[in-house]
Motif scaffolding. Structure first.
Motif: not given
Length: 418
Positions: A46, A275, A344
């Motif tokens: 992230e 994610w 991401k």
């Protein structure tokens, strides 16, 4: 004029030019739009992803101020407190759900209508996303990605060790694979025992076992008849059955630590949003080679989407507004969208971005989104934060105790009432 005086004059002019350049640089720096961006992207993947937005903003002439707060709930609480307290950041991260609806209703956010109209959001964004960012004809958030929350990830090495040759294509085949993984001495399901992660397992079973119609009846319509039905009971039993495949270290495990169990080959399957793909990428694992990704157990399973978005707290300061506009425009440029979402693990929010260079999981997701009937909002698109919290309480109790399934059904009926 003497030679000496001519030299002094030249030196004076050089000094004046240097001072003028320095003043110009100082004025340019002072004029650069400064944005304090509050977010919760703190895992390794992230952090790498959000740096792509920061780089793009700086390249566009802005000054990026990074305020990262670990934990989505904590970050949202801090953002709301600062907005209400009159000390807001330039932009704050939320999910594309009803999380920021109260801020809209209170008149606490600037809209981004000009950018939305210019970039044709109404034509190029999925409807479930538009339904939460557009209120009474105005756009109040800038979505930056599309996340699907219930991907089924699996370790190729673990599947090979367990003798699983075929990728599961139905719920029954998924449970058969979990049985083989367990028999091979592996952790069948890598799971973090946290309410929001159990919520994801529940959604996965509701979508894959119950199907689109039941999913919408339960979450969008909150129909007591649907919740008390035998079809929904079957969903809850499948959800509880998953518990038999987790390990003793599951309680309070973070989602990325569960993903690491697949990366190491210790576990076979994880049900988590896309994610998680960022963690595979950070470990230099390749989709289709080292790990597999299943968007749904069937051809017409709903593709459950939400995503991340930034809201812009109300301000009449022209410099702050300029920083907000530049930030909104920069985040939606094709280059920034691709670079951010590759890391991401998500999909670009605008359907006209060229994603041909993205991985096989992303390609599968983009193909599904071409069928607009497949895109359905995830749970928080339909429920208020209070309703979702009440539902999580029931699901977590059901997951961790011997609560009868019928009692869980009654509890969910109560949790989802207005």
């Amino acid at each position: 004029m003497t030679k000496q005086s001519r030299g002094a004059t030249r030196i004076a002019w050089v000094l004046l030019a240097m001072l003028a350049c320095a003043a110009g640089r100082s004025n340019a720096a002072a004029a650069a739009p400064k944005a304090e961006v509050m977010h919760w992207w703190t895992s390794s993947s992230e952090s790498a992803a959000v740096r792509k937005f920061a780089d793009a903003y700086r390249a566009a002439g802005g000054v990026w101020g990074d305020t990262a707060i670990a934990g989505a709930d904590q970050a949202k609480a801090v953002a709301i407190n600062r907005i209400v307290g009159g000390n807001p950041p330039t932009a704050a991260q939320f999910n594309t759900t009803k999380q920021f609806r109260d801020l809209i209703d209170q008149g606490s956010l600037n809209n981004v209508d000009d950018i939305a109209v210019r970039d044709r959001w109404d034509q190029l964004m999925p409807q479930p996303i538009l339904d939460v960012i557009k209120v009474k004809g105005h756009f109040y958030a800038v979505p930056v990605d599309i996340h699907m929350s219930t991907w089924i990830w699996y370790s190729k090495a673990a599947f090979k060790k367990a003798g699983i040759a075929k990728e599961p294509a139905t719920p029954d085949e998924l449970f058969a694979a979990l049985d083989k993984l367990k028999a091979a001495g592996l952790v069948g399901l890598a799971h973090g025992g946290q309410p929001w992660q159990e919520n994801i397992l529940f959604q996965a079973m509701l979508a894959n076992v119950g199907g689109r119609e039941l999913y919408l009846q339960v979450l969008r319509d909150r129909s007591p008849k649907a919740i008390n039905s035998d079809a929904f009971k079957k969903v809850l039993l499948a959800f509880k059955r998953l518990q038999g495949y987790v390990d003793a270290g599951s309680p309070n495990r973070n989602w990325n630590d569960a993903t690491a169990m697949l990366i190491s080959g210790k576990a076979g399957v994880q049900i988590m949003g896309d994610w998680a793909k960022g963690e595979f990428a950070a470990a230099r694992q390749t989709a289709g080679k080292d790990f597999g990704c299943i968007p749904g157990l069937g051809a017409n399973v709903p593709y459950l989407i939400q995503g991340d978005a930034f809201v812009f707290p109300k301000t009449s300061n022209p410099e702050a507004v300029r920083a907000q506009k530049l930030l909104a425009a920069t985040m939606l440029t094709p280059g920034a969208q691709l670079e951010f979402n590759k890391i991401k693990g998500a999909l670009p929010i605008l359907s006209n971005v060229d994603t041909s260079g993205m991985d096989v999981c992303a390609q599968a997701g983009m193909a599904i989104l071409k069928d607009k009937t497949r895109a359905v909002g995830m749970i928080e698109v339909f429920l208020t934060p209070d309703q979702n919290g009440a539902l999580q309480d029931v699901l977590t109790t059901y997951w961790n105790t011997r609560m009868p399934v019928e009692k869980a059904q009654k509890g969910i009926v109560s949790a989802l009432q207005d």
